[in-house]
Each structure stands twice: as C-alpha cells, then as structure tokens.
Design a protein around this motif. Sequence first.
Motif, short mmCIF file in Angstrom:
data_model
loop_
_atom_site.label_atom_id
_atom_site.label_comp_id
_atom_site.label_asym_id
_atom_site.label_seq_id
_atom_site.Cartn_x
_atom_site.Cartn_y
_atom_site.Cartn_z
N LEU A 114 0.83 -1.20 0.00
CA LEU A 114 0.00 0.00 0.00
C LEU A 114 0.87 1.26 0.00
CD1 LEU A 114 -2.80 1.26 0.07
CD2 LEU A 114 -2.75 1.09 2.58
N THR A 115 1.92 1.26 0.78
CA THR A 115 2.83 2.40 0.82
C THR A 115 3.44 2.65 -0.56
OG1 THR A 115 3.36 2.02 3.15
CG2 THR A 115 4.92 3.33 1.87
N LEU A 144 -2.00 8.21 4.72
CA LEU A 144 -1.20 7.02 5.00
C LEU A 144 -0.50 7.15 6.34
CD1 LEU A 144 -0.09 4.29 4.03
CD2 LEU A 144 1.75 5.56 2.91
N SER A 145 -0.10 8.35 6.69
CA SER A 145 0.60 8.55 7.97
C SER A 145 -0.31 8.28 9.16
CB SER A 145 1.13 9.99 8.05
OG SER A 145 0.07 10.92 8.14
N ALA A 146 -1.62 8.20 8.93
CA ALA A 146 -2.57 7.96 10.01
C ALA A 146 -3.04 6.51 10.08
CB ALA A 146 -3.79 8.88 9.84
N GLY A 189 -8.42 -1.73 6.33
CA GLY A 189 -7.76 -1.44 7.59
C GLY A 189 -8.45 -0.31 8.33
N THR A 190 -7.76 0.27 9.28
CA THR A 190 -8.28 1.40 10.04
C THR A 190 -7.22 2.48 10.10
OG1 THR A 190 -7.53 0.44 12.13
CG2 THR A 190 -9.81 -0.02 11.46
N LEU A 191 -7.67 3.72 10.28
CA LEU A 191 -6.73 4.83 10.44
C LEU A 191 -7.16 5.72 11.59
CD1 LEU A 191 -8.10 7.61 9.11
CD2 LEU A 191 -7.53 6.44 6.99
N ASP A 192 -6.20 6.37 12.16
CA ASP A 192 -6.42 7.32 13.25
C ASP A 192 -6.48 8.71 12.64
OD1 ASP A 192 -6.34 9.04 15.40
OD2 ASP A 192 -4.66 8.04 16.41
N ARG A 233 -0.26 0.59 -8.88
CA ARG A 233 -0.60 1.99 -8.60
C ARG A 233 -1.94 2.05 -7.87
NH1 ARG A 233 0.50 3.32 -14.86
NH2 ARG A 233 -1.24 1.86 -14.92
N LEU A 234 -2.04 2.94 -6.92
CA LEU A 234 -3.31 3.11 -6.22
C LEU A 234 -4.39 3.59 -7.19
CD1 LEU A 234 -4.55 3.10 -3.28
CD2 LEU A 234 -4.29 5.59 -3.37
N THR A 235 -5.55 2.95 -7.18
CA THR A 235 -6.66 3.37 -8.03
C THR A 235 -7.87 3.84 -7.22
OG1 THR A 235 -7.46 1.08 -8.17
CG2 THR A 235 -5.99 1.87 -9.94
N ARG A 236 -7.92 3.45 -5.96
CA ARG A 236 -9.09 3.82 -5.16
C ARG A 236 -8.73 3.78 -3.68
NH1 ARG A 236 -14.68 3.83 -6.09
NH2 ARG A 236 -15.99 3.40 -4.26
N PHE A 237 -9.17 4.80 -2.96
CA PHE A 237 -9.02 4.85 -1.50
C PHE A 237 -10.34 5.35 -0.94
CE2 PHE A 237 -7.89 6.21 2.67
CZ PHE A 237 -6.78 5.47 3.05
#
Length: 255
Positions: free
Chosen positions: A53-54, A149-151, A165-168, A200-204
């Motif tokens: 993902l990164t 991504l940093s969260a 996943g989860t993010l803060d 390559r990222l296509t969707r978030f």
Amino acid sequence: MTRRPLATTGVALAAVLGLALTGCADRPGAGASAAPSVRATAAKPAADAAGELTAAIGRLNEQSMRIKLESAVLTASGVADPPARTMQATLTMAAFGEVSTLVIGADTWVRFDGALGERLSGGSKKWLHMATGTGVMPVDDPGGVKKLLSAVVEVRHAGDRSYAGTLDYTRAGVDARSLAGAGDKAKALPFTAAVDAEGRLTRFEMDMTPINATLGRMTASYSDFGAQVRLSRPAAADTEEAPPAIAQAFSGAGS
C-alpha cells in the motif's frame, strides 16, 4: 478570512480539501517526504500489505493522472502531473458553490464561486494568486492519500489487489477542533484501498460515519495514468494576490 463556511461543512470538508483534484485543456483552470510505515495484519507476511500500500501510494508521484473525489459534502475532479508540478481541480459543494484551483510550478491560484466566494473573497471572480506550498492541496500529494497514510493504524489484504484497515484520523493533520465531538471514534476509521496490475493506487475509500453518520464515505479514485496535462496561467488582468489568511488555508503559504 471568515472561518464559518469551513466550520459549517465540518470534518469532511477538511478532508476533502486535502484531496485536491479532472480536466485537461489549454485554458486556466481546465484541462514530500517518504511516507511512514504502517502496521499490517494478514494471512500473508505482515510486511506485505503495508509495504504494498505504501508503494502504491508512492507511485502516484511518478506520472500524470486523472483524479475524482466523491463524498456527501462535495464532489471534485481534476488532473495532476506531480513530476511537472502542475495540477487543476474543481471542487463543487452544494451548499457553497465551486472552488477552482490551479497549480503551475511555484504558483497556485484559487477562484471561488457562489456563497463560499462571497464569504471568503468578498465575491471576487478573479483568480487569487499565492505561492505553492504544503497546505491542503500539495502538488506532490495528489488526492491527499499520502497524508492519510501517515494515520493508518493497521492494514491487511482483502482480496486480489485490495486492502482494508483502520486509520487514526487525529493523526491526519485535521484541525483538532473539527474532531472535538468525535472522541475515540476518530481514531479507528475503516478504510479500503485498491491498486491496479502495475501496483498503482486506483481507489481509496474512507468511512466517515463513525464521526458523523451524515458524512458517509469519502472516495478518491485515480485513473488515466499518463494522460496529457496542458495548463496555462491566468491572464494578469484576471488575477490578484490572495489575502494572507486564504493563502495560509489553501497552500500553507502567506503565514
């Protein structure tokens, strides 16, 4: 600068403005540091999902692309060419009208239309010029997902070239006052992501409902990698310098 319109739209607008975004034309307005590592949980080795993902998000800086944002608060579309440091986006908010943005190298322009323009720029129809900075629309983070991504707290594989996943969200650089009523719910927002065959990222997609049920889901989509991006600077007669408060809010400059 009047802050009420930003407060009215709440946390989703703060997030949306970080996802700056489709159009490719020959007219004005048409047309980073390494991301931190994240913890992964999955049947595959833990490092795989986080690393993939990164890397997928990092590849958004390699070539031009078309970007689209969808949320309950607003929609947005645009093109970005991070290697050339150019970007164009139009954000449409039902309650406030449109915000057009244009980035060419060291210069950024913003133009308001509708109620938001009346409050923020006194109804000016000109492009407001400012230095390109690292605010809510950094050209080296098209769509704002590198900042998200940093969260990320944890991430796992969720199928072929997909992740969950989860993010803060309190670690995503959002004004703490916007999250005051969310409590710990803001620290565990679910997200999903997808990449293409090239990695390559296509969707978030981020689920904002734990913060406020009316906010729904916010999705950033990436497509047309390598698309031609041709942007031109607005005519001098159609521009004026942005007030410092607007420059600070939109590009991080002018402070």
